[in-house]
Structure formats: structure tokens, C-alpha cells
Design an enzyme around this catalytic site. Structure first.
Site, PDB file in Angstrom:
ATOM      1  N   LYS A  29       0.862  -1.185   0.000  1.00 24.40           N
ATOM      2  CA  LYS A  29       0.000   0.000   0.000  1.00 24.40           C
ATOM      3  C   LYS A  29       0.896   1.231   0.000  1.00 24.40           C
ATOM      4  O   LYS A  29       1.662   1.455   0.933  1.00 24.40           O
ATOM      5  CB  LYS A  29      -0.903  -0.018   1.246  1.00 24.40           C
ATOM      6  N   ASP A  58      -2.694  10.142   3.260  1.00 16.29           N
ATOM      7  CA  ASP A  58      -4.065   9.718   3.515  1.00 16.29           C
ATOM      8  C   ASP A  58      -4.751  10.763   4.384  1.00 16.29           C
ATOM      9  O   ASP A  58      -4.637  10.746   5.611  1.00 16.29           O
ATOM     10  CB  ASP A  58      -4.067   8.342   4.207  1.00 16.29           C
ATOM     11  N   LYS A  77     -10.165  12.782   8.053  1.00 18.19           N
ATOM     12  CA  LYS A  77      -9.626  12.431   9.369  1.00 18.19           C
ATOM     13  C   LYS A  77      -9.635  13.659  10.280  1.00 18.19           C
ATOM     14  O   LYS A  77      -9.406  14.771   9.810  1.00 18.19           O
ATOM     15  CB  LYS A  77      -8.166  11.968   9.226  1.00 18.19           C
ATOM     16  N   ASP A 133       1.634   6.488   5.414  1.00 14.66           N
ATOM     17  CA  ASP A 133       0.705   5.506   4.853  1.00 14.66           C
ATOM     18  C   ASP A 133       1.267   4.853   3.571  1.00 14.66           C
ATOM     19  O   ASP A 133       0.644   3.974   2.999  1.00 14.66           O
ATOM     20  CB  ASP A 133      -0.653   6.173   4.570  1.00 14.66           C
ATOM     21  N   ASP A 175     -12.144   6.844   3.987  1.00 16.72           N
ATOM     22  CA  ASP A 175     -10.886   6.669   4.718  1.00 16.72           C
ATOM     23  C   ASP A 175     -10.454   5.196   4.741  1.00 16.72           C
ATOM     24  O   ASP A 175      -9.335   4.879   5.122  1.00 16.72           O
ATOM     25  CB  ASP A 175     -11.050   7.208   6.149  1.00 16.72           C
ATOM     26  N   GLU A 195      -9.466   3.524   2.359  1.00 11.12           N
ATOM     27  CA  GLU A 195      -9.031   3.628   0.962  1.00 11.12           C
ATOM     28  C   GLU A 195      -7.956   2.618   0.603  1.00 11.12           C
ATOM     29  O   GLU A 195      -7.843   2.203  -0.545  1.00 11.12           O
ATOM     30  CB  GLU A 195      -8.542   5.052   0.680  1.00 11.12           C
ATOM     31  N   ARG A 209      -7.617  -0.504   1.277  1.00 13.38           N
ATOM     32  CA  ARG A 209      -8.147  -1.785   0.795  1.00 13.38           C
ATOM     33  C   ARG A 209      -8.688  -1.663  -0.623  1.00 13.38           C
ATOM     34  O   ARG A 209      -8.685  -2.629  -1.373  1.00 13.38           O
ATOM     35  CB  ARG A 209      -9.215  -2.301   1.780  1.00 13.38           C
TER      36      ARG A 209
HETATM   37  N1  BES Z   1      -4.098   4.511   6.897  1.00 12.45           N
HETATM   38  C1  BES Z   1      -5.190   4.273   7.753  1.00 12.45           C
HETATM   39  C2  BES Z   1      -4.868   3.287   8.882  1.00 12.45           C
HETATM   40  C3  BES Z   1      -3.879   3.749   9.920  1.00 12.45           C
HETATM   41  C4  BES Z   1      -4.325   4.297  11.108  1.00 12.45           C
HETATM   42  C5  BES Z   1      -2.520   3.555   9.751  1.00 12.45           C
HETATM   43  C6  BES Z   1      -3.411   4.670  12.084  1.00 12.45           C
HETATM   44  C7  BES Z   1      -1.617   3.934  10.704  1.00 12.45           C
HETATM   45  C8  BES Z   1      -2.055   4.486  11.877  1.00 12.45           C
HETATM   46  C9  BES Z   1      -6.358   3.673   6.950  1.00 12.45           C
HETATM   47  O1  BES Z   1      -6.458   4.084   5.638  1.00 12.45           O
HETATM   48  C10 BES Z   1      -7.606   4.060   7.654  1.00 12.45           C
HETATM   49  O2  BES Z   1      -7.863   5.222   7.737  1.00 12.45           O
HETATM   50  N2  BES Z   1      -8.350   3.080   8.160  1.00 12.45           N
HETATM   51  C11 BES Z   1      -9.537   3.333   8.876  1.00 12.45           C
HETATM   52  C12 BES Z   1     -10.541   2.274   8.480  1.00 12.45           C
HETATM   53  C13 BES Z   1     -11.931   2.565   8.954  1.00 12.45           C
HETATM   54  C14 BES Z   1     -12.495   3.770   8.215  1.00 12.45           C
HETATM   55  C15 BES Z   1     -12.778   1.356   8.726  1.00 12.45           C
HETATM   56  C16 BES Z   1      -9.227   3.229  10.369  1.00 12.45           C
HETATM   57  O3  BES Z   1      -8.405   2.401  10.757  1.00 12.45           O
HETATM   58  O4  BES Z   1      -9.774   4.022  11.118  1.00 12.45           O
HETATM   59 ZN    ZN Z   2      -4.655   4.701   4.721  1.00 14.66          ZN
HETATM   60 ZN    ZN Z   3      -7.579   5.905   5.423  1.00 16.53          ZN
END
Ligand code: BES
Ligand code: ZN
Ligand code: ZN
Length: 491
Positions: free
Chosen positions: A249, A254, A261, A272, A331, A333, A335
Site C-alpha cells: 500500500k 491519507d 480524518k 501511509d 478513509d 481507501e 483496501r
Molecule cells: N491509513 C489508515 C490506517 C492507519 C491508522 C494507519 C493509524 C496507521 C495508523 C487507513 O487508511 C484508515 O484510515 N483506516 C480506517 C478504516 C476505517 C475507516 C474502517 C481506520 O483504521 O480508522
Molecule cells: Zn490509509
Molecule cells: Zn484511510
């Protein structure tokens, strides 16, 4: 830039500004410690793991380690170099450390620790410091008195240098700001690796991604002024013992997209791109090691932004394999990008193993803590390989998160084939992993493992051999896994 070199000489014959000595398990009786024992005790040096004390008049730095296990030695060496980071000594010398006459794994950890602990990132500092060690010389003198097999030791040192250099290379990419490292930059880095190490490199731009019907990845990229890139690096040695694909990824930023966020959560999201950056580093290391593994690295490099052109919650996207995805949160994204890149990778290469690296979920960090990666998949064999390469070989920490069919149901969509988020607030790392699993074909189902590096990839304090910021998580782990595969070892 630090350098480590092995010398076929006794410690006393090696010149250096300072000597580094590890005190293992509080044992002050060692040959190398005895000389300063009283001074150390007087100063109250307890030889705790990573505790250091500098005796300037003796020109020695002591550091504690709980055991002569590879992980403890790696961290202790890193701490020693770090402790000298603000000093004027330029060269250091050390004995070699082994826990067995025939096994050089501790020595490799020693070399890695010295190079990893010496890492600094000063690209954005207007004053660059010249302090700290430049060269570290390792002697053939071994503290247990083992006779060294010199060619084996030389090879081990070489391997340690290659893997640590790859980790530091990845740290530099990840630490670079989103304005200086965007998808095109990632592609340029891949291209320069390809030139230096003789790899093939194919880059897909927006138009090619459209031809490949990668709507999910394109949707995430749409609101950014930086166009996306899909990177495919291949390393093809003669007579490979296995074909492996690694997918990363590469979200160069992000912001969360329209599901924006909160400010506090957005900081550090330059990291990210850690999974994609790790893929670049692994390619480089495997090529440098000349492993007999055909290795393909795929990176989905994209920036997730907001704007009039942004993709939205409620959109339905068609991924490369034809599955439709209901977007309920922009968010989630990573996946979406990985769904397309995984499909592309599997179509291009029928692999014996398929691994993906991603800073995929905050939930993984909640579940396992900041220092441990989550390993998932539908088959035990690739998962066990990752776990063994992590804790036992590389010193990275990883734990299995087990999939189950009940969680899979939480991704059901009323309007499309699947949702990009689950309908439960529990098990977020698993539901993200299960989502990716929907884009793994029959051929690869038993060969795939997903590694969520959201915790260890970027930590805002020093831990073990890792500095503040990017750690290069996944690189040492995967290099060790591939080295083992190359030897033909079953796990
Ligand atoms: N890049 C983030 C995940 C992340 C969070 C990485 C903290 C490193 C530290 C990912 O794209 C994300 O935002 N995931 C969301 C998913 C949710 C919307 C289902 C998350 O983990 O909150
Ligand atoms: Zn992300
Ligand atoms: Zn995200």
C-alpha cells in the site's frame, strides 16, 4: 553514513577512537568487562537492556543486554551507537558476538543493530550534524572465545549490511514529506532501483490503469493533483527455486478523503506509504543478496485527498476482477487500492507465495499495540512463515489474527457485492483483511498472507533498534523469509 567492517585482527590491533562493550545479563566477569568493573559498579551501571555508560578516559562505552539472543544484541548495539550520536568519536571497535560456534545469527543482529541505530533523518534540518560514529570495526575476537569461520563471518556481515541498508533506505522514503514524495516520486525511486540492480520496472499511469479497469484505485486517486502510479518491479534470477509476489500500500498521503480524518489523526499519514516503500526496499535487498527467488514487487502509489472531484461515500466502484464495492467510508481507501493491485499482481504472475504489506487499520494498532504487525490469511502455511521470519529470524514482532466466517458477513452490502467497511465496530483489522481476501483468486488463496504494519511502521519515539518516525517495518522480516525459502527450508 555509517559503515561497518569486519577485520581479521584482534581488538588490540584495531585502531579506533572508542570501544563498545556489551555487558550481557549483568555478567561483569567477562574478559572484556573485567578491566573496568570497579569503575562501572562505582558509577551504578546496572547493565539493564539498552542502558549505556561512557567512560571517556578509558575510551569505552558499555551497554547492557538481557541475553545474547539476537533481538537483545541488535537493540543493545543500536543503543550504543545512538549514545555516541552526539559525541565526537568517529571510529569505534567491537568484539564479535556469537551464541554458538557455528551460528552467526547474533553477529548479523550486531551488524544490523549498529547500522539501524545509527540512522538519522536530517533532510529538513538546515544545519546537518557531523557528530556521531562514521565507522565501526568488528574484530575476530569473540567474547566467548569461539573460533570464527572467517568466510562465513564475512558473508554474515555482508548480509547484515544489505538488510540494514535496505531498512534505512525505506525509512528515508517514508520520512519524506507528502509534498516531496508523491506517486510519481515513488515511481522514480523504483526506476532508479531497477537501473542500479538490473531489475525490470513497469509503471502504469492513469491511462494504463483505466485500460486495466482499476476503478477502485482510480477513484481513491481522483481528487489529488498527483496522478496515481502502479509500480511493478521484477527480479528474475536464473533457476529460481520459487516465484514470490509482494504487494504494498503506497498511500503517499491519507487525508481520509471526504470522510476526513480529525486533525490529530491526520498527522503522520505521510507514513501511509510504508507498505509500498517496504516493497521497494525488499526488492533492493533481494537483488543485492542475489537470492535464487523470482520476486515481483507491486506498489499502488496514490494520494487520498478531498475536492470537488473526490470519490464519495455512497459511490459504487467496480474493481479489476469485476466485483462491485459500495463505498461507505473514503478513509478505508487502502483496501480499495490493494483490491485492484492484488488483482493485477495475480493476473500478471502466478506466484508460489503472495504477501501484502499495508498500514491498513488503526484497529490493528489497538489490538496488538504499536510494535507488532498483524498477520492474516485463509491458509496457515504462509502465515507461519511470516511469524517465524518475524520473531525468530528478524526480530520484528508479528502475531496472527485469525479470520472467521462470521466476520466475513459483516461486509455484506445491500447495493453492491461488498462494502468497504464492516457493519460492526469490532475486529477492524480482521474485516479489512477479509475484504482483501475477496480479491484473492483460487490459485493464490492458500499462498497468500496479509501483513498489517500500521503499528510498527511509524512510531514517534525510539524503540529498540528503531528511531523516531519510520522504522522500515516488514523489510527485515521479508528478507529473512525469502532467504529461508531460497535455502529450500520448509518452515
Ligand atoms: N491509513 C489508515 C490506517 C492507519 C491508522 C494507519 C493509524 C496507521 C495508523 C487507513 O487508511 C484508515 O484510515 N483506516 C480506517 C478504516 C476505517 C475507516 C474502517 C481506520 O483504521 O480508522
Ligand atoms: Zn490509509
Ligand atoms: Zn484511510
Amino acid at each position: 553514513m555509517k559503515r561497518v567492517k569486519f577485520y581479521e585482527k584482534l581488538l588490540s590491533e584495531i585502531e579506533a577512537d572508542i570501544e563498545i562493550v556489551i555487558v550481557i545479563n549483568g555478567n561483569f566477569d567477562q574478559r572484556f568487562v573485567d578491566a573496568d568493573r570497579e569503575l562501572l559498579e562505582e558509577a551504578g551501571f546496572g547493565a539493564e537492556q539498552d542502558e549505556t555508560i561512557l567512560l571517556p578516559e578509558k575510551r569505552r562505552l558499555y551497554v547492557g543486554a538481557d541475553s545474547i539472543g539476537a533481538s537483545d544484541i541488535r537493540a543493545a548495539c543500536a543503543s550504543a551507537v545512538r549514545a555516541l550520536g552526539s559525541k565526537n568519536y568517529k571510529t569505534a571497535k567491537m568484539a564479535s558476538y556469537l551464541n554458538h560456534p557455528k551460528c552467526t545469527s547474533v553477529l548479523r543482529a550486531q551488524v544490523e543493530g549498529l547500522l539501524l541505530g545509527g540512522y538519522t533523518f536530517d533532510r529538513y534540518k538546515s544545519k546537518k550534524s557531523d557528530k556521531g560514529l562514521h565507522k565501526i570495526r568488528i574484530s575476530l575476537e569473540e567474547y566467548n572465545g569461539f573460533e570464527l569461520d572467517i568466510p562465513a563471518v564475512q558473508r554474515t556481515v555482508e548480509k547484515g549490511i544489505i538488510s540494514a541498508d535496505a531498512v534505512n533506505f525505506v525509512r528515508d522514503i517514508v520520512n519524506t514529506t507528502p509534498d516531496d514524495c508523491y506517486p510519481e516520486t515513488m515511481a522514480q525511486i523504483a526506476d532508479s532501483i531497477a537501473k542500479e540492480y538490473g531489475l525490470e520496472c513497469e509503471i502504469l499511469d492513469t491511462e494504463r490503469l483505466r485500460d486495466e479497469k482499476m476503478e477502485a484505485m482510480l477513484a481513491v486517486a481522483r481528487a489529488s493533483r498527483h496522478e496515481p502510479r502502479l509500480i511493478h518491479l521484477s527480479y528474475r534470477p536464473e533457476n529460481p527455486v520459487a516465484v514470490v509476489s509482494i504487494v504494498g500500500k503506497g498511500l503517499t498521503y491519507d487525508s481520509g478523503g471526504l470522510s476526513l480524518k480529525p486533525s490529530d489523526f491526520m498527522v503522520t499519514m505521510k507514513a501511509d506509504k510504508s507498505g509500498g516503500s517496504a516493497v521497494l526496499g525488499i526488492m533492493r535487498a533481494v537483488a543485492a543478496l542475489k537470492l535464487p527467488i523470482e520476486l515481483h514487487g507491486f506498489v499502488g502509489a496514490v494520494e487520498n485527498m478531498i475536492g470537488g472531484d473526490a470519490y464519495k461515500p455512497d459511490d459504487v466502484l467496480r474493481a479489476k476482477n469485476g466485483k462491485t464495492i459500495e463505498v461507505r467510508n473514503t478513509d478505508a481507501e487502502g483496501r480499495l487500492v490493494l483490491a485492484d493491485v492484488l488483482c493485477y499482481a495475480q493476473e500478471k504472475v502466478k506466484a508460489d507465495y503472495l504477501f501484502d504489506f499495508a498500514t491498513l487499520t488503526g484497529a490493528c494498532v489497538v489490538g496488538l499495540g504499536q510494535y507488532t504487525s498483524g498477520v492474516m490469511g485463509w491458509s496457515e502455511e504462509p502465515i507461519q512463515r511470516v511469524l517465524y521470519a518475524a520473531d525468530t529470524l528478524s526480530g520484528e514482532m508479528a502475531a496472527k489474527l485469525p479470520f472467521n466466517r462470521y466476520l466475513k458477513k459483516s461486509l455484506k452490502s445491500e447495493v453492491a457485492d461488498i462494502c468497504n467497511i464492516s457493519n460492526t465496530r469490532y475486529g477492524g483489522a480482521l474485516t479489512a483483511g477479509i475484504f482483501l481476501g475477496e480479491f484473492i483468486d483460487e490459485h493464490h488463496r492458500q499462498k497468500w498472507a496479509h501483513i498489517d504494519i500500521a503499528g510498527p511502521a511509524f512510531v514517534e519515539h525510539v524503540w529498540g533498534e528503531n528511531p523516531v518516525g519510520a522504522s522500515g517495518a516488514g523489510v527485515r522480516l521479508m528478507v529473512r523469509l525469502l532467504e529461508k525459502l531460497a535455502r529450500g527450508d520448509s518452515h
